[in-house]
Motif scaffolding. Structure first.
Motif, PDB file in Angstrom:
ATOM      1  N   SER A  57     102.367   3.876  54.438  1.00 57.84           N
ATOM      2  CA  SER A  57     101.885   5.039  55.179  1.00 57.84           C
ATOM      3  C   SER A  57     102.174   6.280  54.345  1.00 57.84           C
ATOM      4  CB  SER A  57     102.568   5.160  56.544  1.00 57.84           C
ATOM      5  OG  SER A  57     102.038   6.241  57.263  1.00 57.84           O
ATOM      6  N   TRP A 108     102.150  -1.042  59.558  1.00 59.53           N
ATOM      7  CA  TRP A 108     103.445  -1.691  59.732  1.00 59.53           C
ATOM      8  C   TRP A 108     103.326  -3.200  59.495  1.00 59.53           C
ATOM      9  CZ3 TRP A 108     108.176   0.589  60.886  1.00 59.53           C
ATOM     10  CH2 TRP A 108     108.140   1.949  61.199  1.00 59.53           C
ATOM     11  N   TYR A 139     110.510  -4.699  61.840  1.00 55.11           N
ATOM     12  CA  TYR A 139     109.379  -3.867  61.447  1.00 55.11           C
ATOM     13  C   TYR A 139     109.682  -3.279  60.064  1.00 55.11           C
ATOM     14  CZ  TYR A 139     108.364  -3.968  66.490  1.00 55.11           C
ATOM     15  OH  TYR A 139     108.120  -4.352  67.779  1.00 55.11           O
ATOM     16  N   ARG A 140     108.636  -3.235  59.198  1.00 62.00           N
ATOM     17  CA  ARG A 140     108.835  -2.682  57.863  1.00 62.00           C
ATOM     18  C   ARG A 140     107.636  -1.809  57.494  1.00 62.00           C
ATOM     19  NH1 ARG A 140     106.941  -3.808  52.749  1.00 62.00           N
ATOM     20  NH2 ARG A 140     108.363  -3.306  51.024  1.00 62.00           N
ATOM     21  N   ILE A 141     107.933  -0.681  56.838  1.00 57.92           N
ATOM     22  CA  ILE A 141     106.887   0.191  56.336  1.00 57.92           C
ATOM     23  C   ILE A 141     107.417   0.924  55.101  1.00 57.92           C
ATOM     24  CG2 ILE A 141     107.476   2.252  57.689  1.00 57.92           C
ATOM     25  CD1 ILE A 141     104.451   2.677  58.113  1.00 57.92           C
TER      26      ILE A 141
END
Length: 627
Positions: free
Chosen positions: A7, A26, A70-72
């Motif tokens: 992002s 995500w 969750y990973r971003i």
């Protein structure tokens, strides 16, 4: 812009206004609690935040309980940013660039804590990795459900402040309306329409309690299940109050909908309170059923409200227009909330249904104000009419009383002459006819006695009627008035064989504010009342003194006295101790009436065979007194 796992932050860390919402891009690892360096061992799924409100979609039994990671990867201009994670459910660890920087509750051992979490994200080489581990074993929501926001620390602080100000305004204005509605209901609780005010007060109170959740999330209050039970119950209670108000105003009593809808809505209040506290801990899979029940319940309620609005739009009552507008606005907001759930989350203000119910409360309040204004105007009109009617009736009654008084005075005056003639002619007959028989003389004596009694009754009738005349008050020298009364009545007392004595204590004159003629009547009634009970060669004393800033008048005799059982009744109308009821028992009653009219008081003390003493106390008039 975003792509899988990435992002881009718009703006830079020095921009005080720019906020980037991390809704897309995500990687999600269901049922995984892994540190950042362990994620390569698991398979991820690309999601957007809000796509899943719980972990139930990843479980065959539809249980919302479980874990997820969750990973971003954030990209943007180099600098230090603030990341806001709103309401992560129900325990979480936050890693930034592989390091644990924040946590809420505990994943192992599990200890839930729903809290708005803020972490610092430094973009080194224009990139930063954010990993959020979550676990939920206590509530029907799970994981990250609302998009995180990233920007400068000033921008994030402003975002939080604006949101708190908005919810604080809604909370306190709703609470104020609740108190106002309760006060109106208490004041008009005997009016059947006041029930609307009651339910409006409950609606505003439940809404103010419900929207306290942002403050509780920011503070990190650890009570998870009770707070969600309270929030859900208050939301359901608000719908119940809306249904009750709509039933009272728009539905006829006895209809099937009037009986069923309030019962169903009250049942949902109980269900909303019991589900988070009792049902879900024992049966987690019920979360999906519970969500569907709430969805269809709210959708049906919104459609029903739309139907009522359309049905009553043709009505001509301007008083119901705010109610219909509020119902329509709320129904529209409820539909929008159900359709946009998971697709739109408010950033700075509230959810659609929160806007709707607040607008409904305001419009309900407008209707209540219009109704109460009408009540006040109607009361003013009725009071004005009543006052005019009372004044008219009072004037008519006064006129009637004055006519009656004049008639009585005229009768009394006209009857005096024939009564006097009867007395005179009986004496003449007896004088001219000395040879009358004893029986005839007795008849003539009886005629004269009855004529005298009639004359006494007429005197009392005249005096009693005279009391109805308006008083002519002025400043009176009471010392001179009593001395004048004594001198005028002393000869009559001497003829009756009674010693009449005057005692005036103060050297300076005493002044009172009163009616000269009525004060003379007061003295006459007291003195001549004593004459009837004082034997020949008896004594009547008249005293004037100053006591406690009051003029004290005492009429004392050494007559037969008053029996203790009669003393409490001597000032009552028509009470008399004279044989045959002579004088009708009006003298002392008139004396008391005159005393009260002059702002004083009268009392009596007596012992049988030892005489009686009457004491009259009148307020002294000073030169500084206002007339």
């Amino acid at each position: 812009m975003s792509q899988e796992g990435f992002s881009v932050i718009k703006g830079d860390s020095s921009d005080p206004h720019k906020i980037t919402y991390l809704a897309e891009g995500w990687e999600f690892y269901p049922d995984v609690e892994a540190s950042p360096d362990e994620l390569s061992d698991y398979t991820s799924k690309e999601i957007y935040i809000g796509q899943y409100f719980s972990f139930s979609s990843f479980h065959k039994n539809h249980s919302p309980y479980g874990s997820g990671t969750y990973r971003i990867v954030l990209t943007g201009k180099s600098g230090s940013y603030s990341l806001l994670l709103p309401e992560v459910f129900s325990a979480c660890n936050v890693y930034v660039n592989g390091e644990l920087t924040a946590s809420a509750g505990s994943l192992s051992p599990y200890r839930p804590l729903i809290k708005d979490t803020i972490v610092t994200v430094p973009l080194e080489n224009r990139q930063a990795e954010v990993v959020v581990q979550t676990a939920n074993h206590s509530h029907y929501y799970s994981g990250v459900t609302y998009p995180p926001a990233v920007g400068s620390s000033e921008a994030v602080s402003r975002l939080i402040s604006e949101r708190m100000i908005f919810y604080g305004f809604l909370c306190f204005t709703s609470l104020t309306l609740a108190l106002f509605s309760s006060a109106v209901w208490i004041g008009l609780r005997h009016d059947p329409r006041s029930r609307e005010n009651f339910f409006l007060g409950i609606l505003a109170l439940s809404f103010s309690i419900r929207i306290c959740y942002p403050f509780l999330r920011l503070a990190g209050v650890p009570l998870i299940r009770p707070l969600y039970a309270l929030e859900d119950a208050m939301a359901a209670l608000g719908i119940f109050c809306i249904i009750r108000i709509v039933s009272l105003v728009c539905l006829k009593r006895g209809l099937l909908s009037d009986r069923i809808l309030p019962g169903i809505s009250l049942g949902f209040v109980a269900l909303s309170a019991a589900a988070p506290m009792v049902i879900l801990p024992l049966l987690p899979a019920f979360a999906a059923v519970y969500g569907q029940l709430l969805f269809w319940y709210k959708l049906i309620i919104s459609l029903f409200l739309f139907f009522l609005v359309l049905k009553h739009l043709t009505g001509k009552s301007s008083e119901n227009f705010p109610l219909l507008a509020g119902i329509g606005f709320y129904a529209l907001s409820l539909c929008a909330h159900m359709l946009c759930l998971g697709r739109y989350e408010p950033a700075r203000t509230g959810w659609y249904d929160e806007w709707g119910i607040y607008g409904l409360i305001l419009l309900f309040s407008v209707r209540m104000v219009i109704h109460n204004i009408r009540i006040v105007r109607e009361n003013i009109r009725l009071n004005r009419h009543l006052q005019e009617e009372v004044e008219h009736k009072t004037a008519s009654l006064n006129s009637l009383l004055e006519e009656r008084r004049q008639l009585l005075l005229g009768f009394a005056h006209d009857l005096k002459t024939p009564i006097t003639s009867i007395t005179t002619f009986t004496r003449l007959v007896q004088m001219e006819q000395p040879d009358l028989s004893d029986e005839t003389k007795q008849y003539l004596d009886t005629i004269r006695q009855k004529a005298g009694e009639m004359r006494d009754r007429l005197v009392l009738l005249q005096e009693f009627s005279y009391q109805d005349t308006p008083s002519d008050f002025s400043v009176i020298n009471l010392t001179d008035l009593i001395r004048e009364f004594y001198e005028q009545n002393l000869p009559d007392m001497d003829v009756s064989g009674i010693r009449f004595l005057l005692h005036i204590s103060p050297k300076e004159p005493l002044f009172v504010y009163g009616d000269h003629i009525k004060l003379i009547s007061l003295l006459q009634n007291l003195v001549y009342n004593a004459v009837g009970f004082v034997p020949a060669e008896g004594k009547i004393e008249l005293f004037l003194s100053l006591k406690d800033n009051n003029a004290c008048i005492i009429v004392r005799d050494n007559g037969s006295g008053i029996a203790p059982e009669n003393l409490p009744h001597i000032f009552e109308q028509f009470f008399t101790r004279r044989k045959g009821g002579e004088n009708g028992g009006m003298g002392l009653y008139i004396a008391k009436s005159i005393t009260i009219e002059h702002g004083g008081n009268i009392s009596a003390s007596s012992m049988p065979d030892s005489g009686t003493s009457f004491t009259v106390s009148l307020p002294i008039f000073h030169k500084t007194d206002q007339i």
